[in-house]
Design an enzyme around this catalytic site. Sequence first.
Site, PDB file in Angstrom:
ATOM      1  N   GLY A 295      19.199  -4.833  44.327  1.00  0.00           N
ATOM      2  CA  GLY A 295      18.586  -5.385  43.127  1.00  0.00           C
ATOM      3  C   GLY A 295      17.456  -6.330  43.488  1.00  0.00           C
ATOM      4  O   GLY A 295      17.671  -7.341  44.160  1.00  0.00           O
TER       5      GLY A 295
ATOM      6  N   VAL B 219      16.917 -12.585  40.223  1.00  0.00           N
ATOM      7  CA  VAL B 219      17.873 -13.319  41.053  1.00  0.00           C
ATOM      8  C   VAL B 219      17.793 -12.866  42.500  1.00  0.00           C
ATOM      9  O   VAL B 219      17.563 -13.660  43.413  1.00  0.00           O
ATOM     10  CB  VAL B 219      19.305 -13.150  40.517  1.00  0.00           C
ATOM     11  CG1 VAL B 219      20.305 -13.809  41.461  1.00  0.00           C
ATOM     12  CG2 VAL B 219      19.425 -13.757  39.127  1.00  0.00           C
TER      13      VAL B 219
ATOM     14  N   THR C  40      24.054  -7.374  27.850  1.00  0.00           N
ATOM     15  CA  THR C  40      25.095  -7.285  26.830  1.00  0.00           C
ATOM     16  C   THR C  40      25.190  -5.846  26.326  1.00  0.00           C
ATOM     17  O   THR C  40      24.171  -5.192  26.099  1.00  0.00           O
ATOM     18  CB  THR C  40      24.766  -8.233  25.661  1.00  0.00           C
ATOM     19  OG1 THR C  40      24.654  -9.566  26.167  1.00  0.00           O
ATOM     20  CG2 THR C  40      25.851  -8.192  24.603  1.00  0.00           C
TER      21      THR C  40
ATOM     22  N   THR D  86      25.692 -12.171  37.285  1.00  0.00           N
ATOM     23  CA  THR D  86      26.609 -12.896  36.405  1.00  0.00           C
ATOM     24  C   THR D  86      27.579 -11.895  35.802  1.00  0.00           C
ATOM     25  O   THR D  86      27.167 -10.964  35.107  1.00  0.00           O
ATOM     26  CB  THR D  86      25.829 -13.618  35.302  1.00  0.00           C
ATOM     27  OG1 THR D  86      24.910 -14.528  35.905  1.00  0.00           O
ATOM     28  CG2 THR D  86      26.776 -14.394  34.401  1.00  0.00           C
TER      29      THR D  86
ATOM     30  N   CYS E 197      20.116 -15.532  30.517  1.00  0.00           N
ATOM     31  CA  CYS E 197      21.477 -15.987  30.800  1.00  0.00           C
ATOM     32  C   CYS E 197      22.217 -16.608  29.626  1.00  0.00           C
ATOM     33  O   CYS E 197      23.351 -16.225  29.348  1.00  0.00           O
ATOM     34  CB  CYS E 197      21.447 -16.989  31.957  1.00  0.00           C
ATOM     35  SG  CYS E 197      21.004 -16.256  33.540  1.00  0.00           S
TER      36      CYS E 197
END
Length: 469
Positions: free
Chosen positions: A11, A15, A95, A133, A278
Site C-alpha cells: 500500500g 499512511v 466504510t 486502521t 479517519c
Amino acid sequence: MPRVEQICCIGAGYVGGPTCAVIALKCPHIRVTIVDLNQARIDAWNSPDFNLPIYEPGLEDVVRQARGRNLFFSTDVDKGIRDADLIFVSVNTPTKKSGVGAGFAADLNYVELATRRIAATATSSKIVVEKSTVPCRTAESMRTILDANSKPNARFDILSNPEFLAEGTAIDDLFAPDRVLIGSLQTQEGKEACAALSEVYQNWVPKERILTVGLWSSELSKLAANAMLAQRISSVNALSAICEATGANIAEVAHSIGQDSRIGPKFLRASVGFGGSCFQKDILNLVYLSESLNLKEVAEYWKQVVTMNEYQKRRFSKRVVDTLFNTITGKRIAVLGFAFKADTGDTRESAAITLIRDFQQERALVNIYDPQVESSQIWADLNEASPDVPLETIQRQVSICSSALEACKNAEAVIIATEWAEFKTIDWQAVYAGMNKPAFVFDGRLLVDADKLRSIGFKVTVIGRGERL
C-alpha cells in the site's frame, strides 16, 4: 529475536508511503520496498521530478534522500513479500457501502486480499504488521487466513502498529512521535516479534515513547484516539452555535477553556466541520462495534459526534443562504479551499464537498479554488456527492479556478472552507473591487481579520461569532 533487514509495505497511500519513507531515511541499513498494484501511483513515487502522488510538507525531501539508496517503489508485490522479514499491511479500509454494516462497518476486503497474497507468496516466516486502521480482532481473521493457506516452514507473527499521523504535519509526526504503539499477542513469539519492530523504531524514537500493549488494545486504541479527538471538535462546534445565538465569541470561549490544564487547547478550534480519512470512518466503526456488542447506549453516544459534525455543515450552508436574502439561485459563490484541511491534497469527507453540494441544490453558480487539489479529484468528489446528477450538469454550475482572485471575481459571496495560509494574505481590496455588491465573506475557519475586511466594505460572517452585543 528475529532481526529485520528488509521491510515490505503493501500500500503506497497516505499512511504507507510517508511512514515507510521515513523508516528508510532513519534506518539506512534496512531495505524498504513499498509495493502497490496501482501502476500510476508507483510511477508517481518514482517520477524523476519527484512529482509525488501525495502532498505532504517535508515528504519530497525524505524521498529525495532515501529513494534508490534503500527505499524502492514497485508493483512487484510478490517479490516484495518474498524478500521481506517484516510486512506492513497499509491498505485502504473504507466504510462499507452495502451489505451488513453498510454505512458504519469497515470494508476489510483489501486487508483480506493482502493477507491472502502474503500467505500464497511467502516461503519463509514473516512478521505481519497491521498498519491500516482496522476493527478490533482483525488480527484474528488475518491469522485464520494465514494459518489456513501458509506454505510449510512459513509461520507468521501478527502485530498491530496503528498510525497517529495528522495530515499536513505527518513528517514531523513521524520524526518526533508522541508515541509509537505496538500490539502483540502475549506469547513468547509475539513478544519477540514486538521487540523486533520496536528495534526498528529505536533507530530514532526514544525507547520510552514506544508503548507495547496487547494486540486487541492496540487495535481499539486507534479508534478510541480518533473518536476522542473528533468528539472535541464536535463539542466546540456545538458551542459555536450557542455563541452565534447569544453574541459570544467561540475563539474567546475556546481559549479560556483551553487554559484549563485538564482540557488543554488542542482540537478546540471551531470550524465548518471535520473531514479526512479517519475521524468519521473510525467513529462509525466504533458505533458498529458497540452495536455488535449490544451496547446500544454507547453506540448512540459516539454516533452523536458524527451527527453534530453533519449538523455544523448544514447549519453553515443555511446561514449563507439566509444571509444572502434567503436565496442564492443564480448567484455566484466563491469557495476557497477544497481539501479537508490545510497542507494536504486529501479531500476525503471534506466539508467543502457538502457545502458545494448544498449550493448546487440551491441552483447557485460555484467557483472553486484550492492550491493543491487536482481538478480531476474535485470533479470525482462532486460527482460522488451527487450521484443522480450528470457530471455535465455539475460542470455547468461549477467552475474550477487557478487563483483565489479569479474565483472571487463577480461573486456575491466568498466562503473560506479550508484554512490555507495564503487566504490570510489575499489582496482583499482587489477581491472587493471585483465582486458584486454587497459583497459577503463567510469565514468557516476563523482565518481572516473580520474587522479589517469590514473596513474595506465586506459584510463578514464568522463561524461561532454572534453579532449581538
